[in-house]
Write a protein that holds these residues in place. Structure first.
Motif, PDB file in Angstrom:
ATOM      1  N   GLY A 103      25.259  -3.948  24.824  1.00 52.42           N
ATOM      2  CA  GLY A 103      24.148  -3.546  23.986  1.00 52.42           C
ATOM      3  C   GLY A 103      23.785  -2.082  24.113  1.00 52.42           C
ATOM      4  N   ILE A 156      26.487  -4.243  32.879  1.00 53.67           N
ATOM      5  CA  ILE A 156      25.917  -4.558  31.569  1.00 53.67           C
ATOM      6  C   ILE A 156      24.454  -4.948  31.764  1.00 53.67           C
ATOM      7  CG2 ILE A 156      26.118  -6.001  29.512  1.00 53.67           C
ATOM      8  CD1 ILE A 156      29.052  -6.512  30.318  1.00 53.67           C
ATOM      9  N   SER A 187      22.216  -5.424  29.128  1.00 48.29           N
ATOM     10  CA  SER A 187      21.664  -6.215  28.032  1.00 48.29           C
ATOM     11  C   SER A 187      22.731  -6.450  26.976  1.00 48.29           C
ATOM     12  CB  SER A 187      20.481  -5.465  27.402  1.00 48.29           C
ATOM     13  OG  SER A 187      19.977  -6.148  26.279  1.00 48.29           O
ATOM     14  N   SER A 188      22.588  -7.542  26.238  1.00 53.55           N
ATOM     15  CA  SER A 188      23.437  -7.746  25.062  1.00 53.55           C
ATOM     16  C   SER A 188      22.691  -7.341  23.791  1.00 53.55           C
ATOM     17  CB  SER A 188      23.879  -9.214  24.970  1.00 53.55           C
ATOM     18  OG  SER A 188      22.757 -10.070  24.882  1.00 53.55           O
ATOM     19  N   THR A 193      26.680 -11.766  18.726  1.00 57.05           N
ATOM     20  CA  THR A 193      25.941 -12.558  19.709  1.00 57.05           C
ATOM     21  C   THR A 193      24.585 -12.965  19.141  1.00 57.05           C
ATOM     22  OG1 THR A 193      27.020 -11.391  21.538  1.00 57.05           O
ATOM     23  CG2 THR A 193      24.988 -12.568  22.049  1.00 57.05           C
ATOM     24  N   ARG A 200      31.228 -14.837  26.934  1.00 58.14           N
ATOM     25  CA  ARG A 200      29.940 -14.888  26.229  1.00 58.14           C
ATOM     26  C   ARG A 200      30.093 -15.445  24.821  1.00 58.14           C
ATOM     27  NH1 ARG A 200      28.351 -10.357  23.613  1.00 58.14           N
ATOM     28  NH2 ARG A 200      29.400  -9.087  25.189  1.00 58.14           N
ATOM     29  N   ARG A 252      33.187 -10.499  27.499  1.00 59.40           N
ATOM     30  CA  ARG A 252      32.948 -10.708  26.072  1.00 59.40           C
ATOM     31  C   ARG A 252      33.501 -12.056  25.619  1.00 59.40           C
ATOM     32  NH1 ARG A 252      35.278 -10.810  21.369  1.00 59.40           N
ATOM     33  NH2 ARG A 252      37.309 -10.626  22.354  1.00 59.40           N
ATOM     34  N   ALA A 306      27.491  -8.638  34.925  1.00 61.04           N
ATOM     35  CA  ALA A 306      26.506  -9.028  33.911  1.00 61.04           C
ATOM     36  C   ALA A 306      25.651 -10.123  34.526  1.00 61.04           C
ATOM     37  CB  ALA A 306      27.185  -9.520  32.638  1.00 61.04           C
ATOM     38  N   ALA A 363      27.574  -7.292  19.950  1.00 67.79           N
ATOM     39  CA  ALA A 363      26.132  -7.510  20.096  1.00 67.79           C
ATOM     40  C   ALA A 363      25.559  -8.221  18.876  1.00 67.79           C
ATOM     41  CB  ALA A 363      25.423  -6.177  20.320  1.00 67.79           C
ATOM     42  N   GLN A 400      31.274  -4.858  22.026  1.00 62.98           N
ATOM     43  CA  GLN A 400      30.538  -5.849  22.810  1.00 62.98           C
ATOM     44  C   GLN A 400      30.080  -7.033  21.963  1.00 62.98           C
ATOM     45  OE1 GLN A 400      31.501  -4.747  25.940  1.00 62.98           O
ATOM     46  NE2 GLN A 400      29.532  -5.607  26.522  1.00 62.98           N
ATOM     47  N   LYS A 439      21.770 -15.991  23.907  1.00 61.99           N
ATOM     48  CA  LYS A 439      22.471 -15.047  24.780  1.00 61.99           C
ATOM     49  C   LYS A 439      22.168 -13.596  24.422  1.00 61.99           C
ATOM     50  CE  LYS A 439      26.393 -18.191  25.477  1.00 61.99           C
ATOM     51  NZ  LYS A 439      27.869 -18.338  25.383  1.00 61.99           N
ATOM     52  N   TYR A 440      21.406 -13.397  23.370  1.00 60.98           N
ATOM     53  CA  TYR A 440      21.041 -12.043  22.937  1.00 60.98           C
ATOM     54  C   TYR A 440      19.795 -11.644  23.717  1.00 60.98           C
ATOM     55  CZ  TYR A 440      20.314  -8.174  19.633  1.00 60.98           C
ATOM     56  OH  TYR A 440      20.170  -6.936  19.047  1.00 60.98           O
TER      57      TYR A 440
END
Length: 424
Positions: free
Chosen positions: A232, A175, A177-178, A194, A366, A363, A351, A191, A189, A201-202
């Protein structure tokens, strides 16, 4: 008597089964029907005909449009007056993680008990790759017939001759990126969630952390079938090319698969920089849910990738939604969870500085949904890392097995790529 199970085992192991025995078995049936006239069914038909085996008819739900496949009539599934005891069905439909399980159930419910799984049959009689011969990664990268992420034959060929620690992984998710260029309402995910709930965390994971994590994990694995590069949106990482080039330095991974929504910047310069026979770009087609401008960018990027000579695939994912709620026994006895994990096609995820048991573990951690810390490894601590990897990979099930993927009674299909609106 022809041993179908041995036939499957040889196919998945990378060996070439006894083709004469196979042909004798098939010719013993009055009717041979291939169920599915898509990519796999078409390839199976060509292989059967090439081996001098007759096909009575194809079954396909789209029979009104397809009409013929390999010159053979395509009819509605389960139509026709066939002696079920003297009919062989070859399942030529690929259905993702469910493989041929649901087709098997449907066939038996209708009284058909003579059938062959199409993927293993294709591997046995048509796949060019086998143990003991030089492996040509392009055969797997460029195929539209089968799925290297779930192919056991492919994985056994990749690991052959590399046995050192005894640790192999079919798919290692990386992973980057988020962050994402879309805001899908039901993003796997999460995204968008998030971004709204945990904005800190983004973010993009630091390239140095990703590269170090890849190094320490790959030093301890004999082989990995596929690096699955995701977000992402993976392409928006500012050091995307640098990370991809680092992935290509690992000779114990066969294929690098990049998943993208296609709504991002893909310059010709970038594509030429990462072009390699081991790389395949998978476009998730959400255009039915996108704006005209986004659709235009998607199609332009597909054409850029093709012009660059990089293998690519375009597919419209089937999205389903279910529940995060943990249900009580008897659904979640250890035996049930063990069976669920053994049937799961997902592998571990990197990640940043951490290795997670699976994508759902990452997931859930996070999003702070469940306590899954026992299924996470800090890759900055290399002490005893090989043993910790072995312990994690050999667990009979993970905490995440109790959630999300599991409550299939509440599952429903949803539009892929549906975007959040302000009123939502």
């Amino acid at each position: 008597m022809f041993d179908v199970q041995k036939f499957y085992e040889d196919a998945e192991a990378g060996r070439r089964p006894d083709l004469n025995a196979f042909k004798e078995y098939v010719r013993g049936f009055e009717n041979v029907i291939i169920w599915g006239a898509g990519n796999l069914g078409t390839a199976l038909g060509k292989a059967f005909l090439g081996h001098g085996l007759n096909i009575s008819v194809y079954w396909d739900m789209d029979y009104e449009n397809i009409k013929l496949c390999n010159g053979i009539a395509v009819t509605e599934p389960f139509s026709g007056d066939h002696n079920k005891d003297n009919t062989l069905i070859v399942i030529g439909i690929v259905n993702g993680t469910l493989s041929h399980t649901w087709q098997k159930g449907v066939l038996e419910s209708k009284g058909y008990y003579n059938y062959l799984f199409g993927m293993q049959t294709y591997e046995a009689i048509a796949c060019k790759e086998e143990i003991g011969k030089p492996f040509d990664v392009r055969e797997c990268v460029n195929t539209s017939i089968c799925n290297f992420n779930t192919c056991k034959r492919y994985m056994n060929i990749v690991r052959n001759g590399r046995e050192k620690t005894g640790l192999t992984v079919q798919v290692l998710e990386i992973i980057l990126s988020s962050r994402c260029t879309l805001d899908c309402k039901y993003c796997g995910q999460q995204a968008g969630e998030t971004k709204r709930r945990f904005p800190e965390k983004y973010r993009d994971y630091p390239a140095e952390d990703i590269k170090h994590s890849i190094d320490v994990v790959m030093d301890r694995l004999d082989a990995v079938g596929t690096f699955s590069i995701i977000g992402g949106e993976a392409f928006i990482h500012p050091k995307f090319a640098e990370i991809l080039k680092h992935c290509l330095t690992k000779d114990n991974v066969a294929i690098i698969s990049i998943t993208t929504n296609g709504v991002c910047d893909m310059s010709e310069e970038l594509l030429n920089e990462i072009k390699n026979d081991k790389i395949k770009i998978n476009f998730s087609n959400y255009t039915d849910s996108l704006s005209d401008m986004q659709k235009k960018l998607f199609h332009e990027n597909v054409e850029r990738v093709k012009r660059a000579g990089i293998a690519c695939n375009i597919s419209t994912p089937i999205w389903v939604i279910n529940t995060d709620e943990l249900r009580d026994n008897p659904d979640f006895r250890d035996e049930t969870l063990d069976n669920r994990k053994s049937a799961c096609v997902f592998g571990p995820s990197i990640a940043g500085k951490y290795l997670y048991a699976c994508p759902q573990t990452e997931r859930q951690f996070r999003m702070e949904v469940h306590d899954v810390e026992d299924d996470i490894i800090d890759l900055n601590n290399e002490k005893g890392l090989t043993d910790r990897l072995r312990e994690l990979l050999n667990k009979t099930h993970y905490t995440a097995c109790q959630y999300l993927c599991s409550n299939m009674k509440t599952t429903r299909q949803i539009p892929p790529g549906e975007q959040w609106r302000d009123e939502d």
